[in-house]
Design an enzyme around this catalytic site. Structure first.
Site: not given
Length: 381
Positions: A93, A268
Site C-alpha cells: 500500500d 486484504d
C-alpha cells in the site's frame, strides 16, 4: 487504455468474477485474500504456513517499511521478497492510510503529507513521487497510488476535497511509475466517502488516467456495512471489466462474501491474525471465542470436517488452555487457523463462480454462520 493488462477474467456468475493476475513473482488467482505482513512479517505465522494455506499474494506496508528498516536498505538487500523470504507476489500500500491513522502532527498539502514518525518523532515528507519511489525500492509487484483517506462520517466538503486531491496525486503517481520494471503494476484508488456522485467522479477520473487495476478505498473506516456495500455497488460497475478490482482493508468473511457478489476481486485485512491473537477463531459456524469457559473441557476440534489440519485436530480445550495461559502458541495456532479459513473460503468461492453455483455457495455459507457454533460439550454444561 495506455497501460498493459496483466489480468485475465476467466468466468463470471452474476456480478461475481474469477480470474488470474500475472505478476513478476507468480500468478494470483482471484478472488484473492491478501494476508497482511505489515512490517515484512506475518504476525504469529511463518511464510510457509501462509503459502500452505493457499495464499498467492501478501501485502506489505509502505509506511512501516520506510520508517524501519528503510526502503533503501531493503533495496540494497535485494528487495522485499528476498529480504522476507516470501518470494511470491506482493502488493504494497502507499502508506497514506497509516499516515492518517498513526502519524503524529500530520499536515496535508498539495505537494505532500508531512508527519512525525510514531517511532521516533522524526519529521518525514511523503509525496506521491516518494510513495512510488519507496514502493519501487521495495520491489513489490503491485504498487498503490498515494491518496488521502477520510474517516466516515465526514462532511461533504472534506470528502470532496480529499477525493479531488487523491485524483491529482494519482496522476503524479502514474508519471513517477513510468520507470518501473516491466510487468510491475500500479493501481489507482477510488475515493469519495459515502457520496455516490463523488465515487462516480473519482472512478471516471482514474479510468481516464489509466491504471493496471483499480482499488476502492476509504471504506471499512467506521461506516455501517450497508454503506460500504452501497458504495461498492456505485463504484464497481463503472470500473473496467478487464482490470482487477481491489477493496482495501476488508474485512470480515461476510464483508468479503458480499463484496465478491458485487464484483470485487482482491481483499486484504489484519483481522485473521489480529483476532487470532485475541483468542477468536473463524469457522464455518461463525467466529468462536476460545477464551470462553465453555471450551475448557471440550475435546472436540473447532470443525472436524475442515481440511485444515489445525482446525480439525486441535481440541477446543487445548486452544482454550493456551489462550488463557498466554502461551504464544495459542495466538500462532489461531492465526494459522484463521488464515486457513480465509484462504479456503476464497478457494471455494473461485470454484463456485467457475461452476456457476456462487449463489448457492453464498446462501449455504451464510446459513452456516447464522446457525452458530456447535452446542457446548456435555461436561461443560
Amino acid at each position: 487504455m495506455s497501460v498493459p493488462n496483466h489480468f485475465e477474467l476467466l468466468g463470471t456468475d452474476g456480478a461475481a468474477r474469477t480470474g488470474q493476475l500475472t505478476t513478476p513473482h507468480g500468478v494470483v488467482r482471484t478472488p484473492a485474500f491478501m494476508p497482511v505482513g505489515t512490517a515484512g512479517a506475518m504476525k504469529g505465522l511463518h511464510w510457509r504456513e501462509v503459502r500452505d494455506a493457499g495464499a498467492d499474494i501478501v501485502l506489505g506496508n509502505t509506511y512501516h517499511l520506510m520508517l524501519r528498516p528503510g526502503a533503501e536498505r531493503i533495496a540494497a538487500l535485494g528487495g522485499l521478497q528476498r529480504f522476507t523470504t516470501w518470494n511470491g507476489p506482493m502488493l504494497t500500500d502507499s502508506g497514506g492510510f497509516q499516515v492518517m491513522s498513526l502519524a503524529q502532527l500530520r499536515k496535508v498539502s498539495e505537494k505532500a503529507v508531512t508527519f512525525r514518525s510514531h517511532i521516533d518523532g522524526a519529521a518525514i515528507e511523503l509525496s506521491p513521487e516518494r510513495a512510488i519511489e519507496v514502493q519501487l525500492l521495495l520491489g513489490s509487484d503491485i504498487a498503490m497510488q498515494l491518496d488521502e483517506c477520510v474517516r466516515l462520517p465526514a462532511e461533504h466538503a472534506d470528502i470532496d476535497r480529499a477525493m479531488q486531491l487523491s485524483l491529482r496525486w494519482a496522476e503524479r503517481c502514474k508519471r513517477a511509475f513510468e520507470r518501473a520494471p516491466q510487468g510491475h503494476m500500479l493501481f489507482g484508488i477510488v475515493q469519495g466517502g459515502d457520496v455516490p456522485e463523488l465515487r462516480h467522479a473519482s472512478a471516471r477520473g482514474l479510468i481516464e488516467l489509466g491504471f493496471h487495476g483499480y482499488a476502492i478505498g476509504g471504506l471499512a473506516v467506521g461506516e455501517p456495512q450497508e454503506v460500504m456495500l452501497a458504495m461498492i455497488e456505485e463504484a464497481a460497475p463503472i470500473l473496467p471489466t478487464d482490470r482487477p478490482r481491489y477493496l482495501m482493508g476488508v474485512g470480515t468473511p461476510e464483508d468479503i462474501l458480499e463484496a465478491v457478489a458485487r464484483g470485487i476481486d482482491m481483499f486484504d485485512c489484519v483481522m485473521p491474525t489480529r483476532n487470532g491473537r485475541h483468542g477468536v477463531a473463524f469457522t464455518k459456524f461463525g467466529p468462536v471465542n476460545l477464551r470462553n469457559a465453555r471450551h475448557a473441557d471440550d475435546p472436540r476440534p473447532l470443525d472436524e470436517t475442515s481440511d485444515w489440519p489445525s482446525t480439525r485436530n486441535c481440541s477446543r480445550a487445548y486452544l482454550h488452555h493456551l489462550i488463557k495461559s498466554g502461551e504464544t502458541l495459542g495466538a500462532m495456532l489461531l492465526s494459522e487457523i484463521n488464515i486457513g479459513y480465509y484462504q479456503h473460503m476464497m478457494r471455494d468461492m473461485r470454484a463456485a463462480i467457475a461452476a456457476g453455483t456462487f449463489e448457492a455457495f453464498r446462501a449455504q455459507t451464510k446459513q452456516g454462520w447464522a446457525r452458530g457454533d456447535i452446542a457446548p460439550h456435555a461436561s461443560a454444561s
